[in-house]
Design an enzyme around this catalytic site. Structure first.
Site, PDB file in Angstrom:
ATOM      1  N   GLU A 163     -24.344 -21.272 -19.255  1.00 42.46           N
ATOM      2  CA  GLU A 163     -25.518 -21.871 -19.872  1.00 42.46           C
ATOM      3  C   GLU A 163     -25.909 -23.151 -19.125  1.00 42.46           C
ATOM      4  OE1 GLU A 163     -24.357 -23.323 -23.674  1.00 42.46           O
ATOM      5  OE2 GLU A 163     -26.239 -24.364 -24.019  1.00 42.46           O
ATOM      6  N   ASP A 184     -20.711 -25.443 -29.053  1.00 47.71           N
ATOM      7  CA  ASP A 184     -21.442 -25.992 -30.197  1.00 47.71           C
ATOM      8  C   ASP A 184     -22.413 -24.942 -30.737  1.00 47.71           C
ATOM      9  OD1 ASP A 184     -23.467 -25.841 -28.377  1.00 47.71           O
ATOM     10  OD2 ASP A 184     -23.828 -27.998 -28.233  1.00 47.71           O
ATOM     11  N   ASP A 230     -25.693 -24.573 -30.521  1.00 46.01           N
ATOM     12  CA  ASP A 230     -26.626 -24.039 -29.521  1.00 46.01           C
ATOM     13  C   ASP A 230     -25.924 -23.070 -28.587  1.00 46.01           C
ATOM     14  OD1 ASP A 230     -28.868 -25.183 -30.382  1.00 46.01           O
ATOM     15  OD2 ASP A 230     -28.959 -26.773 -28.849  1.00 46.01           O
ATOM     16  N   ASP A 236     -21.544 -23.727 -24.147  1.00 44.02           N
ATOM     17  CA  ASP A 236     -21.000 -24.897 -24.834  1.00 44.02           C
ATOM     18  C   ASP A 236     -20.354 -24.480 -26.152  1.00 44.02           C
ATOM     19  OD1 ASP A 236     -22.024 -26.447 -22.848  1.00 44.02           O
ATOM     20  OD2 ASP A 236     -23.789 -27.102 -23.976  1.00 44.02           O
TER      21      ASP A 236
END
Ligand code: 0RA
Length: 653
Positions: free
Chosen positions: A437, A517, A519, A515
């Site tokens: 990403e 998280d 998102d 990541d």
């Protein structure tokens, strides 16, 4: 092997028979994977399915309507049914109880009940004796004829002959087993995985109540985690469950339930306004991932009937191009369940039905009932045909777009995407592609990787939500084109627009690295949805993985430790800082980009140290629902799901 001399209830020794039994079960213990698939999560859960299947058979024979599964505190499993109870009378030839034979002789289960739809091949139907052989301890209690009987086993070996131990009013069989740590690499049952299978069984076998209770997990009010699965209307309810989050084209599913040439056939189908075909097929309650003759019969019957109807009604007159079989199934969700007495399973994973007689049975059945339906529902018939024409038009446009793309060389041999940092090896079995990403994390990964066998493809921002896009739009996305090109797979033969060609696949590990998280997990879900809808073969071959970057770095002086969970954070904070947490420095990684190239390598990319989670499709219908829900339009179910699940469903640890 023990118990050389043992006495049966009637007093005769039963040594000889016992030894052949142990030899049979010894084979199971020597090569467990041959019998249950593997010795990891999948195989562990398989034991439960095997025992439950026996109770389902008893239910299908008409003698049982309740099956309760309990996960005990120590991860042992109890399966209880209210059937007739496994017979306990003496087995003439074997000179011991029928129950003991069922529990200790390979494939003995079906001997008593010819004519039921027992499965001889495939993954299920290996017999409860396999479960017994692979358990450190098993206990069976049979309630039958007013009496209770029991027998216990150690690794398949009876501890004593079947014995009577009390009276009872009910009938039924209760089996409790504890998987053997010498056999399995993991012993911890996953509640959600078991739920998906029990739910599926409830839909496939209407009228049977299946429950699950998890004694490991207590609620605040002292009750235990518990679910109940029961379906009044079978496949009709299944479709409603699968398609609940999609917009329906026609309010009521079309249902078929009957028998043709001695083959029981049940089908439910529903059109929605999406563009994906969503078919689930079963033979004797086993999900036939690879399809086969029953699915072929369904497709044949559907295409023939709809084509015939639309042509007869003059609805295709204005059409300037051919309608293909695929066009009839765009936006179609269907479940097909057949019962076959002697199924032949073929294919790589033995989940493809081979019996040729099933094709015509299903095809005829579908033709007859669908013809009636169309005659009786002209309004719905028109909606369906309009949808088919729309699909054909879109496919036509997609074809043009693809031809253009192919001419431009994007899918040809003309070169790899500019953003791809390729590896130097060219043996796909050794090569790994990381989908990363963001350009910044992509840069770090490029620096940190082992460039011999690790390639990096950075993806910018959010990739297209394929769940909402029309199929021909999917190839407009640069990110998606790059994935195809980097992987080396090609699509879209003239006959089958969705066929994927893996011959030139360049990597046997495709690792999604995002990541840690919200998102990041959203992006991982988008990429997974794309793989699930457009490259499912890649997942089925076990080529797709998810990287697990750490959440924290905890340092004190020269000591540095990574943590992947909050529990680890507390533990390691204590280990490094003692009672005084302020002595340690805790860094929360918000993104991959915050790690140095070396940190990314040692935590997430180095095969010696990383943990990759392999993506599997354990239960395609559950996965489909998850993806359609996560990526679809309806927000409430999505929120509910995300709140209930910290991590993805259907991903093996
Ligand atoms: C064969 C015959 C009979 C019962 C069963 C099998 C049976 C097997 C299992 C496995 C789990 N639960 C089960 N319940 C029943 C009974 C035949 C008779 O009563 O005449």
């Amino acid at each position: 092997m023990s118990e050389k001399l043992n006495k049966t209830q009637s007093g005769t020794t039963y040594t000889a028979a016992n030894i052949t039994v142990l030899e049979g079960l010894e084979a199971v213990r020597k090569r467990p994977a041959m019998y249950i698939g593997d010795v990891n999560m999948r195989g562990l859960h398989h034991l439960v399915y095997e025992v439950v299947d026996n109770s389902i058979d008893e239910a299908l024979a008409g003698y049982c309507d309740k099956i309760n599964v309990t996960i005990l505190e120590n991860n042992a499993i109890r399966v209880e049914d209210n059937g007739r109870g496994i017979p306990v009378d003496m087995h003439e030839k074997e000179n011991r109880s029928a129950l003991e034979v069922v529990m200790t002789v390979l494939h003995a289960g079906g001997k008593f009940d010819k004519g039921s739809y027992k499965v001889s091949g495939g993954l299920h139907g290996v017999g409860v004796s396999c479960v017994n052989a692979l358990s450190i301890h098993t206990k069976v209690v049979v309630e039958r004829g007013g009496k209770k009987y029991e027998q216990e086993y150690e690794r398949g070996n009876p501890k004593y002959p079947v014995r009577e131990f009390g009276t009872t009013q009910r009938t039924g069989t209760t089996t409790e087993f504890q998987p053997d740590p010498e056999i399995f690499t993991t012993l911890i049952y996953d509640y959600d995985t078991l739920c998906s299978r029990l739910r599926e069984l409830a839909f496939l076998n209407k009228g049977i109540e299946l429950t699950i209770t998890d004694l490991r997990t207590q609620n605040e009010d002292g009750t235990y985690l518990h679910d109940r699965f029961y379906s009044e209307n079978g496949l009709k309810d299944f479709i409603e469950y699968l398609d609940g989050t999609r917009e329906k084209l026609i309010p009521e599913p079309i249902c078929i339930d009957g028998e043709k040439n001695g083959i029981p056939i049940e089908i439910a189908m529903q059109y929605n306004t999406t563009f994906t075909e969503n078919l689930h097929s079963y033979v004797n309650n086993i999900n036939t991932h690879e399809g086969g003759t029953h699915l072929q019969g369904f497709r044949q019957g559907m295409t023939r009937t709809l084509k015939g109807y639309a042509t007869k009604e003059g609805m295709f007159e204005k059409l300037k191009f051919e309608i293909s079989g695929d066009d009839f199934r765009e936006g179609l969700t269907a479940v097909i369940s057949v019962k076959v007495a002697e199924p032949q399973f073929e294919g790589q994973t033995k989940t493809k039905l081979g019996n040729s007689e099933v094709t015509s049975a299903v095809s005829q059945m579908v033709s007859e009932l669908l013809t009636n339906y169309l005659e009786e529902h002209p309004k719905e018939a028109k909606q369906i045909v309009d949808k088919v024409i729309l699909a054909a038009t879109a496919r036509h446009a997609a074809r043009k777009a693809r031809d253009l793309v192919q001419r431009q060389g994007v899918f040809g041999s003309l070169g790899l995407p500019g953003k791809l940092a390729d590896c130097s090896h060219n043996d796909p079995a050794l090569c790994e592609l990381f989908l990363v990403e963001g350009d910044s994390a992509g840069g770090t990964a490029k620096q940190g990787r082992n460039r011999e066998y690790q390639a990096i493809l950075p993806l910018r921002g959010k990739i297209l939500n394929v769940e909402k896009a029309m199929p021909h739009r999917v190839l407009d996305s640069d990110e998606i084109k790059n994935i195809y090109t980097a992987l080396g797979v090609t699509i879209g033969t003239a006959e089958d627009a969705k066929a994927l060609n893996l011959d030139k696949l360049r990597y046997h590990k495709v690792v999604i690295m995002t990541d840690a998280d919200v998102d990041g997990s959203h992006i991982a879900t988008l990429i997974l949805t794309f793989f699930f809808r457009y490259m499912r073969e890649l997942i089925e071959h076990g080529y797709v993985y998810i990287a697990t970057p750490p959440l924290y770095l905890i340092q004190r002086g020269k000591q540095a430790r990574y943590c992947w969970t909050e529990q680890e954070r507390e533990q390691i904070t204590f280990e490094l800082g003692g009672e005084d947490a302020s002595k340690v420095d805790i860094q929360r990684y918000k993104g991959l980009g915050e790690m140095s190239e070396h940190q990314l390598w040692e935590t997430t990319m180095d095969p010696e140290r990383r943990t990759l989670r392999q993506v599997t499709i354990e239960n395609a219908s559950a996965a489909d629902r998850v993806f359609s829900m996560l990526m679809g339009d309806e927000v409430p179910p999505r929120r509910e799901f995300i709140e209930a699940h910290a991590t993805y469903a259907n991903i093996d640890a």
